[in-house]
Motif scaffolding. Structure first.
Motif, PDB file in Angstrom:
ATOM      1  N   LYS A  35      -6.272   5.202   9.226  1.00  0.00           N
ATOM      2  CA  LYS A  35      -6.966   6.227  10.198  1.00  0.00           C
ATOM      3  C   LYS A  35      -6.981   5.435  10.514  1.00  0.00           C
ATOM      4  O   LYS A  35      -7.165   5.982  12.141  1.00  0.00           O
ATOM      5  CB  LYS A  35      -7.581   6.954   9.279  1.00  0.00           C
ATOM      6  N   THR A  36      -8.106   4.464  11.015  1.00  0.00           N
ATOM      7  CA  THR A  36      -8.877   3.274  12.377  1.00  0.00           C
ATOM      8  C   THR A  36      -7.877   2.325  13.168  1.00  0.00           C
ATOM      9  O   THR A  36      -7.757   2.414  13.424  1.00  0.00           O
ATOM     10  CB  THR A  36      -9.405   3.207  12.024  1.00  0.00           C
ATOM     11  N   SER A  37      -6.510   2.153  12.163  1.00  0.00           N
ATOM     12  CA  SER A  37      -5.463   1.787  12.611  1.00  0.00           C
ATOM     13  C   SER A  37      -4.724   1.573  13.581  1.00  0.00           C
ATOM     14  O   SER A  37      -4.685   3.366  13.525  1.00  0.00           O
ATOM     15  CB  SER A  37      -4.461   0.594  11.768  1.00  0.00           C
ATOM     16  N   ASP A  38      -4.037   1.329  14.961  1.00  0.00           N
ATOM     17  CA  ASP A  38      -3.020   2.209  15.392  1.00  0.00           C
ATOM     18  C   ASP A  38      -1.698   1.224  15.834  1.00  0.00           C
ATOM     19  O   ASP A  38      -0.967   1.282  16.369  1.00  0.00           O
ATOM     20  CB  ASP A  38      -3.556   2.042  17.099  1.00  0.00           C
ATOM     21  N   VAL A  39      -1.502   1.056  14.369  1.00  0.00           N
ATOM     22  CA  VAL A  39      -0.235   0.014  13.997  1.00  0.00           C
ATOM     23  C   VAL A  39       0.898   1.506  14.152  1.00  0.00           C
ATOM     24  O   VAL A  39       0.491   2.454  13.363  1.00  0.00           O
ATOM     25  CB  VAL A  39      -0.077  -0.300  12.757  1.00  0.00           C
ATOM     26  N   PRO A  40       2.255   1.342  15.094  1.00  0.00           N
ATOM     27  CA  PRO A  40       3.474   1.875  14.642  1.00  0.00           C
ATOM     28  C   PRO A  40       3.906   2.093  13.847  1.00  0.00           C
ATOM     29  O   PRO A  40       3.943   1.094  12.289  1.00  0.00           O
ATOM     30  CB  PRO A  40       3.978   1.579  16.543  1.00  0.00           C
ATOM     31  N   ASN A  41       4.940   3.044  13.560  1.00  0.00           N
ATOM     32  CA  ASN A  41       6.409   2.574  12.527  1.00  0.00           C
ATOM     33  C   ASN A  41       6.426   1.473  12.901  1.00  0.00           C
ATOM     34  O   ASN A  41       6.792   1.253  14.201  1.00  0.00           O
ATOM     35  CB  ASN A  41       6.459   3.914  13.083  1.00  0.00           C
ATOM     36  N   THR A  42       6.852   0.455  11.597  1.00  0.00           N
ATOM     37  CA  THR A  42       7.600  -0.549  11.537  1.00  0.00           C
ATOM     38  C   THR A  42       8.489   0.338  10.995  1.00  0.00           C
ATOM     39  O   THR A  42       8.899   0.233   9.338  1.00  0.00           O
ATOM     40  CB  THR A  42       6.509  -1.554  11.353  1.00  0.00           C
ATOM     41  N   LEU A  43       9.668  -0.911  11.042  1.00  0.00           N
ATOM     42  CA  LEU A  43      11.098  -1.505  10.407  1.00  0.00           C
ATOM     43  C   LEU A  43      11.051  -2.687  10.415  1.00  0.00           C
ATOM     44  O   LEU A  43      10.953  -3.316  11.347  1.00  0.00           O
ATOM     45  CB  LEU A  43      12.152  -0.836  11.087  1.00  0.00           C
ATOM     46  N   LEU A  44      11.425  -2.788   8.855  1.00  0.00           N
ATOM     47  CA  LEU A  44      11.088  -4.643   8.649  1.00  0.00           C
ATOM     48  C   LEU A  44      12.767  -5.609   8.751  1.00  0.00           C
ATOM     49  O   LEU A  44      13.095  -4.791   7.777  1.00  0.00           O
ATOM     50  CB  LEU A  44       9.840  -4.987   7.300  1.00  0.00           C
ATOM     51  N   LEU A  45      13.010  -5.730   8.877  1.00  0.00           N
ATOM     52  CA  LEU A  45      14.174  -6.627   9.127  1.00  0.00           C
ATOM     53  C   LEU A  45      13.906  -8.210   8.508  1.00  0.00           C
ATOM     54  O   LEU A  45      12.789  -8.450   8.467  1.00  0.00           O
ATOM     55  CB  LEU A  45      15.046  -6.717  10.382  1.00  0.00           C
ATOM     56  N   CYS A  46      14.604  -8.330   7.107  1.00  0.00           N
ATOM     57  CA  CYS A  46      15.188  -9.651   6.610  1.00  0.00           C
ATOM     58  C   CYS A  46      15.963  -9.592   5.768  1.00  0.00           C
ATOM     59  O   CYS A  46      16.718  -8.690   5.446  1.00  0.00           O
ATOM     60  CB  CYS A  46      13.581  -9.674   5.534  1.00  0.00           C
ATOM     61  N   GLU A  47      16.007 -10.729   5.422  1.00  0.00           N
ATOM     62  CA  GLU A  47      17.140 -11.484   4.474  1.00  0.00           C
ATOM     63  C   GLU A  47      16.807 -12.336   3.340  1.00  0.00           C
ATOM     64  O   GLU A  47      15.102 -12.887   3.472  1.00  0.00           O
ATOM     65  CB  GLU A  47      18.409 -12.786   4.824  1.00  0.00           C
ATOM     66  N   HIS A  48      17.048 -11.835   1.934  1.00  0.00           N
ATOM     67  CA  HIS A  48      16.152 -12.656   0.870  1.00  0.00           C
ATOM     68  C   HIS A  48      16.830 -13.864   0.372  1.00  0.00           C
ATOM     69  O   HIS A  48      18.145 -13.711   0.812  1.00  0.00           O
ATOM     70  CB  HIS A  48      15.630 -11.585  -0.210  1.00  0.00           C
ATOM     71  N   HIS A  49      16.290 -14.920  -0.022  1.00  0.00           N
ATOM     72  CA  HIS A  49      17.655 -15.748  -1.146  1.00  0.00           C
ATOM     73  C   HIS A  49      17.442 -15.002  -2.145  1.00  0.00           C
ATOM     74  O   HIS A  49      16.594 -13.581  -2.479  1.00  0.00           O
ATOM     75  CB  HIS A  49      16.139 -16.805  -1.705  1.00  0.00           C
ATOM     76  N   PRO A  50      18.162 -15.320  -3.073  1.00  0.00           N
ATOM     77  CA  PRO A  50      18.783 -14.700  -4.209  1.00  0.00           C
ATOM     78  C   PRO A  50      17.345 -13.692  -5.095  1.00  0.00           C
ATOM     79  O   PRO A  50      17.040 -15.047  -5.587  1.00  0.00           O
ATOM     80  CB  PRO A  50      19.758 -15.327  -5.301  1.00  0.00           C
ATOM     81  N   VAL A  51      18.245 -12.787  -5.288  1.00  0.00           N
ATOM     82  CA  VAL A  51      16.448 -12.118  -6.539  1.00  0.00           C
ATOM     83  C   VAL A  51      17.463 -10.635  -7.148  1.00  0.00           C
ATOM     84  O   VAL A  51      17.950 -10.236  -6.428  1.00  0.00           O
ATOM     85  CB  VAL A  51      15.154 -11.723  -5.081  1.00  0.00           C
ATOM     86  N   TYR A  52      16.699 -10.675  -8.134  1.00  0.00           N
ATOM     87  CA  TYR A  52      16.613  -9.979  -9.045  1.00  0.00           C
ATOM     88  C   TYR A  52      15.728  -8.504  -8.801  1.00  0.00           C
ATOM     89  O   TYR A  52      14.403  -9.277  -9.665  1.00  0.00           O
ATOM     90  CB  TYR A  52      17.309  -9.624 -10.509  1.00  0.00           C
ATOM     91  N   THR A  53      15.549  -6.976  -8.896  1.00  0.00           N
ATOM     92  CA  THR A  53      14.130  -6.624  -9.212  1.00  0.00           C
ATOM     93  C   THR A  53      14.721  -6.219  -9.898  1.00  0.00           C
ATOM     94  O   THR A  53      15.567  -4.788  -9.828  1.00  0.00           O
ATOM     95  CB  THR A  53      14.074  -6.035  -7.713  1.00  0.00           C
ATOM     96  N   ILE A  54      13.712  -4.720 -10.152  1.00  0.00           N
ATOM     97  CA  ILE A  54      13.932  -3.510 -11.662  1.00  0.00           C
ATOM     98  C   ILE A  54      12.985  -2.794 -11.614  1.00  0.00           C
ATOM     99  O   ILE A  54      11.588  -3.505 -10.985  1.00  0.00           O
ATOM    100  CB  ILE A  54      13.769  -4.483 -12.518  1.00  0.00           C
ATOM    101  N   GLY A  55      13.465  -1.961 -11.531  1.00  0.00           N
ATOM    102  CA  GLY A  55      12.395  -0.770 -11.553  1.00  0.00           C
ATOM    103  C   GLY A  55      11.134  -0.162 -12.157  1.00  0.00           C
ATOM    104  O   GLY A  55      10.994  -1.200 -13.788  1.00  0.00           O
ATOM    105  N   ILE A  56      10.856   0.794 -12.790  1.00  0.00           N
ATOM    106  CA  ILE A  56       9.823   1.020 -13.301  1.00  0.00           C
ATOM    107  C   ILE A  56      10.776   1.498 -14.323  1.00  0.00           C
ATOM    108  O   ILE A  56      10.096   1.424 -15.700  1.00  0.00           O
ATOM    109  CB  ILE A  56       8.820   2.382 -13.312  1.00  0.00           C
ATOM    110  N   ARG A  57      11.901   1.854 -14.720  1.00  0.00           N
ATOM    111  CA  ARG A  57      12.911   2.394 -16.312  1.00  0.00           C
ATOM    112  C   ARG A  57      13.330   1.119 -16.278  1.00  0.00           C
ATOM    113  O   ARG A  57      14.390   0.472 -16.232  1.00  0.00           O
ATOM    114  CB  ARG A  57      13.817   2.814 -15.475  1.00  0.00           C
ATOM    115  N   GLN A  58      12.243  -0.170 -16.974  1.00  0.00           N
ATOM    116  CA  GLN A  58      13.068  -1.372 -17.546  1.00  0.00           C
ATOM    117  C   GLN A  58      13.501  -1.604 -18.813  1.00  0.00           C
ATOM    118  O   GLN A  58      13.463  -2.679 -19.352  1.00  0.00           O
ATOM    119  CB  GLN A  58      11.453  -2.020 -16.893  1.00  0.00           C
ATOM    120  N   ALA A  59      12.962  -1.085 -19.654  1.00  0.00           N
ATOM    121  CA  ALA A  59      13.318  -0.770 -21.197  1.00  0.00           C
ATOM    122  C   ALA A  59      14.517  -1.396 -21.715  1.00  0.00           C
ATOM    123  O   ALA A  59      14.377  -2.426 -22.594  1.00  0.00           O
ATOM    124  CB  ALA A  59      13.048   1.005 -21.571  1.00  0.00           C
TER     125      ALA A  59
END
Length: 166
Positions: A35-59
């Motif tokens: 609440k004390t921060s004045d950081v504006p809304n931010t959109l981060l742009l990036c490119e990743h090296h090859p990566v696989y991600t898995i969410g919470i439904r990981q069975a």
């Protein structure tokens, strides 16, 4: 800046590992919640090296499968987003009215990375890239201005490159 539109700071992180990008994203979420921060809304742009991600439904993805995918030369992260396995950055994660999104805009991605998984757990559906669809090489640098223009229109905001933020 257009009157009445929210300003969104755009920070281009360039090519960065998924883990590093996730740390930067989490830092911005924490700052936004402070609440004390004045950081504006931010959109981060990036490119990743090859990566696989898995969410919470990981069975369906045991440790052996994780090791197999790592053996292909990609990073592997278990995340707090919903959904199954995919080949791009974080998925949507919501909490306390903040949404941290990962958008996968496949520009000139090597599509064979997707041959090793069922993307997003959606059987029988494929993935594509801008380069495949347009039958020419499309780089992230070329696609970024169009992405930002669409983002600005869709979310009725004014995007500010980092250097323009006061």
């Amino acid at each position: 800046m257009t009157l009445g539109k929210t300003a969104v700071r755009v920070v281009n992180l360039g090519r960065i590992s998924y883990g590093q990008a996730l740390q930067v994203q989490q830092k911005h979420v924490r700052q936004h919640l402070d609440k004390t921060s004045d950081v504006p809304n931010t959109l981060l742009l990036c490119e990743h090296h090859p990566v696989y991600t898995i969410g919470i439904r990981q069975a369906p993805y045991p440790p052996e499968e994780e090791e197999r995918l790592k053996g292909l030369g990609a990073e592997f992260f278990r995340t707090n987003r919903g959904g199954l396995i995919t080949f791009h950055g974080p998925g949507i994660h919501c909490g306390r009215y903040i949404t941290s999104h990962g958008i996968a805009l496949n520009c000139n991605t090597e599509m064979n990375w997707f041959d090793n998984i069922v993307p997003c757990g959606i059987v029988g559906k494929g993935v594509t890239s801008l380069s495949l669809e347009l039958s020419r090489d499309v780089t992230a640098a070329e696609a970024t201005p169009y992405l930002l223009e669409s983002f600005s229109k869709r979310f009725n905001c004014h995007v500010l490159p980092e250097r323009e933020v006061l």
